[in-house]
Design a protein around this motif. Structure first.
Motif, PDB file in Angstrom:
ATOM      1  N   TRP A 146       0.842  -1.186   0.000  1.00 45.21           N
ATOM      2  CA  TRP A 146       0.000   0.000   0.000  1.00 45.21           C
ATOM      3  C   TRP A 146       0.883   1.244   0.000  1.00 45.21           C
ATOM      4  CZ3 TRP A 146      -5.263  -0.299  -0.348  1.00 45.21           C
ATOM      5  CH2 TRP A 146      -5.849  -1.537  -0.091  1.00 45.21           C
ATOM      6  N   PHE A 147       0.497   2.183  -0.824  1.00 43.19           N
ATOM      7  CA  PHE A 147       1.085   3.514  -0.842  1.00 43.19           C
ATOM      8  C   PHE A 147      -0.041   4.511  -0.599  1.00 43.19           C
ATOM      9  CE2 PHE A 147       5.422   3.039  -2.720  1.00 43.19           C
ATOM     10  CZ  PHE A 147       5.394   1.670  -2.924  1.00 43.19           C
ATOM     11  N   ARG A 148       0.316   5.741  -0.287  1.00 39.69           N
ATOM     12  CA  ARG A 148      -0.703   6.784  -0.124  1.00 39.69           C
ATOM     13  C   ARG A 148      -0.189   8.098  -0.667  1.00 39.69           C
ATOM     14  NH1 ARG A 148      -0.694   7.403   6.513  1.00 39.69           N
ATOM     15  NH2 ARG A 148       1.342   8.434   6.706  1.00 39.69           N
ATOM     16  N   GLN A 149      -1.161   8.933  -1.043  1.00 38.22           N
ATOM     17  CA  GLN A 149      -0.820  10.244  -1.573  1.00 38.22           C
ATOM     18  C   GLN A 149      -1.825  11.257  -1.076  1.00 38.22           C
ATOM     19  OE1 GLN A 149      -0.387  10.346  -5.854  1.00 38.22           O
ATOM     20  NE2 GLN A 149       0.745  12.261  -5.783  1.00 38.22           N
ATOM     21  N   SER A 150      -1.326  12.305  -0.433  1.00 45.59           N
ATOM     22  CA  SER A 150      -2.173  13.397   0.026  1.00 45.59           C
ATOM     23  C   SER A 150      -1.918  14.614  -0.851  1.00 45.59           C
ATOM     24  CB  SER A 150      -1.913  13.699   1.502  1.00 45.59           C
ATOM     25  OG  SER A 150      -0.542  13.888   1.732  1.00 45.59           O
ATOM     26  N   PRO A 151      -2.855  15.584  -0.854  1.00 41.26           N
ATOM     27  CA  PRO A 151      -2.714  16.742  -1.744  1.00 41.26           C
ATOM     28  C   PRO A 151      -1.382  17.463  -1.558  1.00 41.26           C
ATOM     29  CG  PRO A 151      -4.908  16.676  -0.803  1.00 41.26           C
ATOM     30  CD  PRO A 151      -4.126  15.606  -0.113  1.00 41.26           C
ATOM     31  N   GLY A 152      -0.716  17.714  -2.656  1.00 39.74           N
ATOM     32  CA  GLY A 152       0.539  18.449  -2.619  1.00 39.74           C
ATOM     33  C   GLY A 152       1.749  17.621  -2.249  1.00 39.74           C
ATOM     34  N   LYS A 153       1.545  16.329  -2.036  1.00 39.28           N
ATOM     35  CA  LYS A 153       2.667  15.455  -1.660  1.00 39.28           C
ATOM     36  C   LYS A 153       2.820  14.337  -2.675  1.00 39.28           C
ATOM     37  CE  LYS A 153       2.576  16.114   3.347  1.00 39.28           C
ATOM     38  NZ  LYS A 153       2.563  15.422   4.666  1.00 39.28           N
ATOM     39  N   GLY A 154       4.007  13.747  -2.685  1.00 41.21           N
ATOM     40  CA  GLY A 154       4.248  12.605  -3.548  1.00 41.21           C
ATOM     41  C   GLY A 154       3.647  11.340  -2.958  1.00 41.21           C
ATOM     42  N   ARG A 155       3.584  10.298  -3.784  1.00 43.98           N
ATOM     43  CA  ARG A 155       3.056   9.017  -3.335  1.00 43.98           C
ATOM     44  C   ARG A 155       4.106   8.342  -2.450  1.00 43.98           C
ATOM     45  NH1 ARG A 155      -0.183   5.457  -7.651  1.00 43.98           N
ATOM     46  NH2 ARG A 155      -1.002   7.577  -7.945  1.00 43.98           N
ATOM     47  N   GLU A 156       3.702   7.959  -1.250  1.00 38.67           N
ATOM     48  CA  GLU A 156       4.659   7.409  -0.298  1.00 38.67           C
ATOM     49  C   GLU A 156       4.300   5.988   0.123  1.00 38.67           C
ATOM     50  OE1 GLU A 156       4.723   9.757   3.277  1.00 38.67           O
ATOM     51  OE2 GLU A 156       2.659   9.251   3.801  1.00 38.67           O
ATOM     52  N   PHE A 157       5.329   5.237   0.446  1.00 40.79           N
ATOM     53  CA  PHE A 157       5.175   3.861   0.909  1.00 40.79           C
ATOM     54  C   PHE A 157       4.476   3.841   2.263  1.00 40.79           C
ATOM     55  CE2 PHE A 157       6.353  -0.524   1.554  1.00 40.79           C
ATOM     56  CZ  PHE A 157       6.540  -0.611   2.927  1.00 40.79           C
ATOM     57  N   VAL A 158       3.561   2.874   2.446  1.00 36.67           N
ATOM     58  CA  VAL A 158       2.886   2.679   3.728  1.00 36.67           C
ATOM     59  C   VAL A 158       3.240   1.319   4.324  1.00 36.67           C
ATOM     60  CG1 VAL A 158       0.656   2.491   4.891  1.00 36.67           C
ATOM     61  CG2 VAL A 158       0.966   4.179   3.065  1.00 36.67           C
ATOM     62  N   ALA A 159       2.987   0.258   3.568  1.00 37.46           N
ATOM     63  CA  ALA A 159       3.231  -1.099   4.067  1.00 37.46           C
ATOM     64  C   ALA A 159       3.300  -2.050   2.882  1.00 37.46           C
ATOM     65  CB  ALA A 159       2.129  -1.533   5.026  1.00 37.46           C
ATOM     66  N   ALA A 160       3.974  -3.188   3.093  1.00 36.79           N
ATOM     67  CA  ALA A 160       4.075  -4.198   2.038  1.00 36.79           C
ATOM     68  C   ALA A 160       4.216  -5.571   2.659  1.00 36.79           C
ATOM     69  CB  ALA A 160       5.251  -3.904   1.113  1.00 36.79           C
ATOM     70  N   ILE A 161       3.886  -6.585   1.851  1.00 37.41           N
ATOM     71  CA  ILE A 161       3.962  -7.965   2.315  1.00 37.41           C
ATOM     72  C   ILE A 161       4.523  -8.825   1.189  1.00 37.41           C
ATOM     73  CG2 ILE A 161       1.580  -8.486   1.616  1.00 37.41           C
ATOM     74  CD1 ILE A 161       1.408 -10.213   4.214  1.00 37.41           C
ATOM     75  N   ARG A 162       5.428  -9.729   1.550  1.00 38.65           N
ATOM     76  CA  ARG A 162       5.995 -10.662   0.582  1.00 38.65           C
ATOM     77  C   ARG A 162       5.045 -11.840   0.505  1.00 38.65           C
ATOM     78  NH1 ARG A 162      12.202 -11.939   1.448  1.00 38.65           N
ATOM     79  NH2 ARG A 162      11.415 -13.455   2.952  1.00 38.65           N
ATOM     80  N   TRP A 163       4.533 -12.124  -0.685  1.00 36.82           N
ATOM     81  CA  TRP A 163       3.401 -13.029  -0.781  1.00 36.82           C
ATOM     82  C   TRP A 163       3.723 -14.438  -0.293  1.00 36.82           C
ATOM     83  CZ3 TRP A 163      -1.355 -11.419  -1.336  1.00 36.82           C
ATOM     84  CH2 TRP A 163      -2.350 -12.380  -1.454  1.00 36.82           C
ATOM     85  N   ARG A 164       4.897 -14.971  -0.652  1.00 35.80           N
ATOM     86  CA  ARG A 164       5.149 -16.405  -0.400  1.00 35.80           C
ATOM     87  C   ARG A 164       5.326 -16.729   1.072  1.00 35.80           C
ATOM     88  NH1 ARG A 164      10.676 -17.021   0.406  1.00 35.80           N
ATOM     89  NH2 ARG A 164      12.013 -15.374  -0.434  1.00 35.80           N
ATOM     90  N   ASP A 165       5.820 -15.765   1.882  1.00 34.85           N
ATOM     91  CA  ASP A 165       6.073 -16.116   3.276  1.00 34.85           C
ATOM     92  C   ASP A 165       5.509 -15.105   4.279  1.00 34.85           C
ATOM     93  OD1 ASP A 165       9.611 -15.174   3.066  1.00 34.85           O
ATOM     94  OD2 ASP A 165       7.774 -13.981   2.947  1.00 34.85           O
ATOM     95  N   GLY A 166       4.859 -14.065   3.762  1.00 40.88           N
ATOM     96  CA  GLY A 166       4.188 -13.133   4.658  1.00 40.88           C
ATOM     97  C   GLY A 166       5.078 -12.143   5.389  1.00 40.88           C
ATOM     98  N   ILE A 167       6.321 -12.025   4.986  1.00 40.08           N
ATOM     99  CA  ILE A 167       7.199 -11.020   5.593  1.00 40.08           C
ATOM    100  C   ILE A 167       6.628  -9.633   5.310  1.00 40.08           C
ATOM    101  CG2 ILE A 167       9.502  -9.989   5.565  1.00 40.08           C
ATOM    102  CD1 ILE A 167       9.490 -12.673   6.865  1.00 40.08           C
ATOM    103  N   THR A 168       6.581  -8.785   6.346  1.00 35.26           N
ATOM    104  CA  THR A 168       5.969  -7.461   6.208  1.00 35.26           C
ATOM    105  C   THR A 168       6.960  -6.331   6.449  1.00 35.26           C
ATOM    106  OG1 THR A 168       5.268  -7.517   8.520  1.00 35.26           O
ATOM    107  CG2 THR A 168       3.698  -8.316   6.882  1.00 35.26           C
ATOM    108  N   TYR A 169       6.629  -5.192   5.861  1.00 37.42           N
ATOM    109  CA  TYR A 169       7.428  -3.975   6.004  1.00 37.42           C
ATOM    110  C   TYR A 169       6.465  -2.806   6.243  1.00 37.42           C
ATOM    111  CZ  TYR A 169      10.754  -6.965   3.539  1.00 37.42           C
ATOM    112  OH  TYR A 169      11.558  -8.015   3.154  1.00 37.42           O
ATOM    113  N   TYR A 170       6.895  -1.843   7.054  1.00 35.72           N
ATOM    114  CA  TYR A 170       6.053  -0.691   7.358  1.00 35.72           C
ATOM    115  C   TYR A 170       6.854   0.599   7.323  1.00 35.72           C
ATOM    116  CZ  TYR A 170       2.728  -4.133   9.108  1.00 35.72           C
ATOM    117  OH  TYR A 170       1.853  -5.192   9.218  1.00 35.72           O
TER     118      TYR A 170
END
Length: 126
Positions: A36-60
């Motif tokens: 997931w990424f997010r973008q608010s007015p006047g800002k660039g699109r930024e990373f929020v969270a991610a998951i590696r599909w095969r083993d469920g490793i997450t990043y925030y």
């Protein structure tokens, strides 16, 4: 073209919770990673969270760590973003993303991610 369809956005008061869903097509679910990424007015699109599909490793992102949780449901080909203790600064359009071959990390620049959903608005009132 991979298909990602987000849902679950809306208006919530500060301190409240929302759960976003991203339903992926069969082709997309073979992706190496989703996030997931997010973008608010006047800002660039930024990373929020991610998951590696095969083993469920997450990043925030540091700004959401401890408040947001990303998860996946293999049977439903769906990725979720559970958002708790929401703050007005979390207000943004949230985009689901997928990469067939590479991890999605906090350092990932959004333009390098190939597959995107249409976005869903999250508004947090103070």
């Amino acid at each position: 073209q991979a298909q990602l369809v987000e849902s679950g956005g809306g208006l919530v008061q500060a301190g409240g919770s929302l759960r976003l869903s991203c339903a992926a097509s069969r082709r997309t679910i073979s992706s190496y990673a989703m996030g997931w990424f997010r973008q608010s007015p006047g800002k660039g699109r930024e990373f929020v969270a991610a998951i590696r599909w095969r083993d469920g490793i997450t990043y925030y992102a540091n700004s959401v760590k401890g408040r947001f949780t990303i998860s996946r449901d293999n049977a439903k080909n769906t990725v979720y973003l559970e958002m708790n203790s929401l703050k007005p600064e979390d207000t943004a359009v949230y985009y689901c993303a997928a990469d067939p071959f590479r991890p999605i990390l906090p350092s990932t620049y959004y333009q390098t991610v190939p597959d995107w959903g249409q976005g869903t608005q999250v508004t947090v009132s103070s």
